[in-house]
Design an enzyme around this catalytic site. Structure first.
Site, PDB file in Angstrom:
ATOM      1  N   ASP A   1      97.670  26.999  49.221  1.00 57.81           N
ATOM      2  CA  ASP A   1      96.773  27.416  48.131  1.00 57.81           C
ATOM      3  C   ASP A   1      96.821  28.935  48.009  1.00 57.81           C
ATOM      4  O   ASP A   1      97.014  29.634  49.007  1.00 57.81           O
ATOM      5  CB  ASP A   1      95.334  26.954  48.403  1.00 57.81           C
TER       6      ASP A   1
ATOM      7  N   THR B   1      94.084  21.231  35.793  1.00 59.95           N
ATOM      8  CA  THR B   1      94.611  21.217  34.415  1.00 59.95           C
ATOM      9  C   THR B   1      93.412  21.203  33.459  1.00 59.95           C
ATOM     10  O   THR B   1      93.076  20.168  32.892  1.00 59.95           O
ATOM     11  CB  THR B   1      95.487  19.961  34.176  1.00 59.95           C
TER      12      THR B   1
ATOM     13  N   CYS C   1      86.527  15.388  34.934  1.00 67.55           N
ATOM     14  CA  CYS C   1      87.717  14.700  34.420  1.00 67.55           C
ATOM     15  C   CYS C   1      87.539  13.918  33.127  1.00 67.55           C
ATOM     16  O   CYS C   1      88.301  14.141  32.194  1.00 67.55           O
ATOM     17  CB  CYS C   1      88.312  13.822  35.507  1.00 67.55           C
TER      18      CYS C   1
HETATM   19  N1  LIG Z   1      88.656  16.085  40.868  1.00 67.56           N
HETATM   20  C1  LIG Z   1      88.967  14.795  40.805  1.00 67.56           C
HETATM   21  O1  LIG Z   1      88.161  13.933  41.174  1.00 67.56           O
HETATM   22  C2  LIG Z   1      90.310  14.355  40.284  1.00 67.56           C
HETATM   23  C3  LIG Z   1      91.190  15.268  39.715  1.00 67.56           C
HETATM   24  N2  LIG Z   1      92.414  14.862  39.236  1.00 67.56           N
HETATM   25  C4  LIG Z   1      93.351  15.834  38.685  1.00 67.56           C
HETATM   26  O2  LIG Z   1      93.939  16.570  39.760  1.00 67.56           O
HETATM   27  C5  LIG Z   1      94.211  17.919  39.363  1.00 67.56           C
HETATM   28  C6  LIG Z   1      93.557  18.877  40.336  1.00 67.56           C
HETATM   29  O3  LIG Z   1      92.165  18.737  40.236  1.00 67.56           O
HETATM   30  P1  LIG Z   1      91.149  19.341  41.312  1.00 67.56           P
HETATM   31  O4  LIG Z   1      91.664  19.089  42.682  1.00 67.56           O
HETATM   32  O5  LIG Z   1      89.814  18.833  40.918  1.00 67.56           O
HETATM   33  O6  LIG Z   1      91.293  20.902  40.971  1.00 67.56           O
HETATM   34  P2  LIG Z   1      90.633  22.140  41.736  1.00 67.56           P
HETATM   35  O7  LIG Z   1      90.388  23.166  40.710  1.00 67.56           O
HETATM   36  O8  LIG Z   1      89.519  21.641  42.611  1.00 67.56           O
HETATM   37  O9  LIG Z   1      91.799  22.645  42.727  1.00 67.56           O
HETATM   38  C7  LIG Z   1      92.965  23.302  42.327  1.00 67.56           C
HETATM   39  C8  LIG Z   1      93.417  24.257  43.447  1.00 67.56           C
HETATM   40  O10 LIG Z   1      94.686  24.825  43.102  1.00 67.56           O
HETATM   41  C9  LIG Z   1      94.717  26.174  43.577  1.00 67.56           C
HETATM   42  N3  LIG Z   1      95.778  26.894  42.882  1.00 67.56           N
HETATM   43  C10 LIG Z   1      95.781  27.362  41.598  1.00 67.56           C
HETATM   44  N4  LIG Z   1      96.968  27.942  41.314  1.00 67.56           N
HETATM   45  C11 LIG Z   1      97.744  27.829  42.442  1.00 67.56           C
HETATM   46  C12 LIG Z   1      99.072  28.212  42.761  1.00 67.56           C
HETATM   47  N5  LIG Z   1      99.869  28.838  41.890  1.00 67.56           N
HETATM   48  N6  LIG Z   1      99.540  27.940  43.998  1.00 67.56           N
HETATM   49  C13 LIG Z   1      98.759  27.310  44.915  1.00 67.56           C
HETATM   50  N7  LIG Z   1      97.488  26.924  44.657  1.00 67.56           N
HETATM   51  C14 LIG Z   1      96.991  27.170  43.432  1.00 67.56           C
HETATM   52  C15 LIG Z   1      93.308  26.683  43.333  1.00 67.56           C
HETATM   53  O11 LIG Z   1      93.026  27.805  44.139  1.00 67.56           O
HETATM   54  C16 LIG Z   1      92.466  25.443  43.683  1.00 67.56           C
HETATM   55  O12 LIG Z   1      92.065  25.466  45.048  1.00 67.56           O
HETATM   56  C17 LIG Z   1      93.706  18.024  37.910  1.00 67.56           C
HETATM   57  O13 LIG Z   1      94.788  17.818  37.051  1.00 67.56           O
HETATM   58  C18 LIG Z   1      92.700  16.887  37.805  1.00 67.56           C
HETATM   59  O14 LIG Z   1      92.573  16.406  36.482  1.00 67.56           O
HETATM   60  C19 LIG Z   1      92.823  13.548  39.333  1.00 67.56           C
HETATM   61  C20 LIG Z   1      91.995  12.609  39.914  1.00 67.56           C
HETATM   62  C21 LIG Z   1      90.677  12.934  40.434  1.00 67.56           C
HETATM   63  O1  LIG Z   2      90.394  11.574  36.906  1.00 60.46           O
HETATM   64  C1  LIG Z   2      89.435  11.769  37.624  1.00 60.46           C
HETATM   65  O2  LIG Z   2      89.093  12.854  38.050  1.00 60.46           O
HETATM   66  C2  LIG Z   2      88.553  10.633  38.060  1.00 60.46           C
HETATM   67  O3  LIG Z   2      87.526  10.437  37.049  1.00 60.46           O
HETATM   68  C3  LIG Z   2      86.578   9.416  37.352  1.00 60.46           C
HETATM   69  O4  LIG Z   2      85.891   9.718  38.578  1.00 60.46           O
HETATM   70  P1  LIG Z   2      84.619  10.709  38.645  1.00 60.46           P
HETATM   71  O5  LIG Z   2      84.562  11.556  37.420  1.00 60.46           O
HETATM   72  O6  LIG Z   2      84.693  11.367  39.974  1.00 60.46           O
HETATM   73  O7  LIG Z   2      83.304   9.799  38.671  1.00 60.46           O
HETATM   74  P2  LIG Z   2      82.857   8.374  38.075  1.00 60.46           P
HETATM   75  O8  LIG Z   2      82.239   7.617  39.160  1.00 60.46           O
HETATM   76  O9  LIG Z   2      83.951   7.713  37.325  1.00 60.46           O
HETATM   77  O10 LIG Z   2      81.712   8.805  37.045  1.00 60.46           O
HETATM   78  C4  LIG Z   2      81.992   9.582  35.885  1.00 60.46           C
HETATM   79  C5  LIG Z   2      80.764   9.677  35.000  1.00 60.46           C
HETATM   80  O11 LIG Z   2      80.476   8.413  34.385  1.00 60.46           O
HETATM   81  C6  LIG Z   2      79.103   8.072  34.548  1.00 60.46           C
HETATM   82  N1  LIG Z   2      78.962   6.597  34.607  1.00 60.46           N
HETATM   83  C7  LIG Z   2      79.730   5.873  35.460  1.00 60.46           C
HETATM   84  C8  LIG Z   2      79.624   4.493  35.505  1.00 60.46           C
HETATM   85  C9  LIG Z   2      78.705   3.829  34.656  1.00 60.46           C
HETATM   86  O12 LIG Z   2      78.567   2.580  34.628  1.00 60.46           O
HETATM   87  N2  LIG Z   2      77.959   4.582  33.806  1.00 60.46           N
HETATM   88  C10 LIG Z   2      78.058   5.951  33.759  1.00 60.46           C
HETATM   89  O13 LIG Z   2      77.359   6.612  32.949  1.00 60.46           O
HETATM   90  C11 LIG Z   2      78.675   8.786  35.831  1.00 60.46           C
HETATM   91  O14 LIG Z   2      77.269   8.992  35.848  1.00 60.46           O
HETATM   92  C12 LIG Z   2      79.468  10.075  35.726  1.00 60.46           C
HETATM   93  O15 LIG Z   2      78.777  11.031  34.950  1.00 60.46           O
HETATM   94  C13 LIG Z   2      87.325   8.091  37.543  1.00 60.46           C
HETATM   95  O16 LIG Z   2      86.386   7.061  37.929  1.00 60.46           O
HETATM   96  C14 LIG Z   2      88.416   8.219  38.620  1.00 60.46           C
HETATM   97  O17 LIG Z   2      89.163   7.010  38.710  1.00 60.46           O
HETATM   98  C15 LIG Z   2      89.369   9.369  38.218  1.00 60.46           C
HETATM   99  O18 LIG Z   2      90.376   9.568  39.209  1.00 60.46           O
END
Ligand SMILES: NC(=O)C1=CN([C@@H]2O[C@H](COP(=O)(O)OP(=O)(O)OC[C@H]3O[C@@H](n4cnc5c(N)ncnc54)[C@H](O)[C@@H]3O)[C@@H](O)[C@H]2O)C=CC1
Ligand SMILES: O=C(O)[C@H]1O[C@H](OP(=O)(O)OP(=O)(O)OC[C@H]2O[C@@H](n3ccc(=O)[nH]c3=O)[C@H](O)[C@@H]2O)[C@H](O)[C@@H](O)[C@@H]1O
Length: 428
Positions: free
Chosen positions: A30, A84, A266
């Site tokens: 990172d 992203t 997300c």
């Molecule tokens: N947060 C979630 O629950 C989920 C997120 N995603 C996707 O995964 C991706 C990452 O999301 P998060 O982990 O939430 O992002 P985040 O913002 O929490 O983490 C990104 C990290 O990348 C680092 N970074 C930025 N530029 C860099 C570089 N050039 N080299 C090395 N490190 C660098 C930052 O310092 C930061 O720690 C996004 O596209 C998001 O949509 C997918 C599923 C679940």
């Molecule tokens: O791409 C992502 O980052 C992630 O986005 C969501 O996960 P997350 O946003 O962490 O949380 P969820 O549990 O899905 O809830 C999302 C929102 O929907 C709301 N929600 C969820 C379920 C429901 O029945 N009703 C409702 O209003 C929650 O309160 C919350 O605000 C997806 O569930 C994950 O599969 C995905 O990987």
């Protein structure tokens, strides 16, 4: 295997710790030195159940964090888990990911064996071929040993480790059998202990699967909210209706909770990104636009209900719940934000409470009052709105007696109806 994971946020840290748990050697990279130092102390930079246990177990042994890309060529595969976010028009902002993709390519310019670079971030389908693959190859000086693939992530915040270790499906988006085999070597230890479907496809389809997944879930909630609003108009309980609807296997009982809507880092950005990408092709994604519109309306509907009972001008209103969902302090796109903005526009004074998300919200709204407990927020309040379904709100009882007017508008169906309060469910 030795795996390098670029980006140590929610996804990168979870993926790195879980890969180590699966027996791989992992280098987490990172640019943020503070995150790297935290990781190397065996501590989690984010609050996720089970994550710190894995870091304590593997840091200093199978898992190491660094700001340097030097370990990339020594590893067998590299996963990119960089944010992203959205541009102002809702389209995907690839700036940070493109820079990391190019830096990864640079680190691999001299590598003489084949190397797989896997996009773990959520990206629009065309951006792999148009932006990210070119960035990797540009950095690598067109080294022909480098191949780019896509492996979308479906974990949820609050249950990230458990979701990663128990997926319904693992998607391999690749351009060659070699890359598919390589990805399978990465996931084999997981698939030996947990039965999940494997989907083998190309990178663009893999990234569309991720958007379709999130768009479907967000639309499911918006549909339930639309139906819930209709139920409310008819004086019916959407939860009773949806419990029966969810008995149909084709629909499933999950994600049928209506209320104040979806937030988080997300669903909002991903639904808007796929809408923007679709519009660029000339297609008008009418249903997805309605998905966003219904979601945007719910906080306002909640306050319209409140205003039926309370004149909001000068009223003290308790907002219970600031996080976008329970078990997290994440307030990104929380429904609490439009709720507070709307209350302020209507002249109300806000007393907000959340078990863990007050500090981040204080940065967003420094001017409002933050209570130390739900009871303190409710004391002398003219009304309250419930935004997040924290368990502790379900246990509230005589705390409501301290309200000036016991009007409770429940945006999550978490409060018990009781004598002495005027209870309004948003969709029930
Ligand atoms: N947060 C979630 O629950 C989920 C997120 N995603 C996707 O995964 C991706 C990452 O999301 P998060 O982990 O939430 O992002 P985040 O913002 O929490 O983490 C990104 C990290 O990348 C680092 N970074 C930025 N530029 C860099 C570089 N050039 N080299 C090395 N490190 C660098 C930052 O310092 C930061 O720690 C996004 O596209 C998001 O949509 C997918 C599923 C679940
Ligand atoms: O791409 C992502 O980052 C992630 O986005 C969501 O996960 P997350 O946003 O962490 O949380 P969820 O549990 O899905 O809830 C999302 C929102 O929907 C709301 N929600 C969820 C379920 C429901 O029945 N009703 C409702 O209003 C929650 O309160 C919350 O605000 C997806 O569930 C994950 O599969 C995905 O990987």
């Amino acid at each position: 295997m030795h795996i390098s994971v670029i980006g140590s946020g929610y996804v990168g840290t979870t993926v790195a710790a879980c890969f180590a748990e699966l027996g791989h050697k992992v280098t987490a990279i990172d640019i943020d030195e503070e995150i790297v130092n935290t990781l190397n102390e065996g501590k989690a930079p984010i609050d996720e159940p089970g994550l710190e246990d894995l870091l304590e177990k593997h840091v200093g042994d199978r898992l190491e964090a660094t700001t340097s890309y030097d370990a990339v060529p020594e590893s067998d595969a590299t996963f990119l888990a960089i944010g992203t976010p959205s541009n102002a028009d809702g389209s995907i902002d690839l700036t940070a990911l493109e820079a990391a993709a190019e830096a990864t390519g640079e680190a691999l310019a001299e590598k003489s064996e084949r190397h797989l670079v896997v996009i773990k971030s959520t990206v629009t389908p065309m951006s792999i071929g148009d932006v990210l693959e070119p960035a990797v190859h540009r950095g690598a000086n067109d080294n022909e040993n480098i191949e780019v693939g896509m492996n979308p992530e479906f974990l949820r915040e609050g249950s990230a480790v458990s979701d990663f270790m128990h997926p319904d499906k693992v998607v391999y988006g690749t351009r060659s059998e070699w890359a598919t085999d390589k990805l399978h070597q990465v996931f084999e230890p997981l698939l030996e202990q947990h039965d999940a479907d494997i989907v083998e496809t190309d990178p663009a389809t893999a990234s569309m699967i991720k958007y379709a997944n999130n768009a479907f879930l967000a639309s499911k909630i918006s549909l339930v909210n639309d139906l819930g609003n209709i139920c409310k108009e008819f004086g019916l309980d959407a939860y009773e209706v949806m419990e029966a609807v969810g008995l149909d296997d084709r629909i499933s009982e999950q994600f049928l909770r209506s209320g104040v809507g979806w937030g988080g880092s997300c669903f909002p950005k991903d639904v808007n990104a796929i809408i923007a990408a679709a519009r660029e092709t000339g297609y008008d994604p009418a249903l997805l636009e309605a998905t966003v519109e219904v979601n945007d309306r719910q906080p306002e509907r909640m306050l319209d209900l409140l205003e039926k009972h309370v004149d909001l001008e000068g009223a003290r209103i308790a907002v219970l719940g600031l996080a976008f969902k329970p078990q997290t302090d994440d307030i990104r796109n929380s429904r609490a934000i439009p709720t507070i903005e709307n209350l302020q526009e209507r002249g109300a004074e806000v007393a907000a409470y959340d078990p863990v998300a007050i500090d981040p919200m204080r940065e967003r709204f420094p001017e409002i009052e933050y209570a130390d407990s739900a009871a303190d927020a409710l004391a002398d309040a003219d009304g309250t709105v419930v935004v997040t379904d924290w368990d502790e709100f379900a246990a509230l009882d005589e705390e409501f007696d301290a309200m000036k007017n016991g009007v409770v508008v429940d945006g999550r169906r978490i409060i018990q109806r009781r004598d002495g309060i005027i209870y309004e469910g948003l969709t029930f």
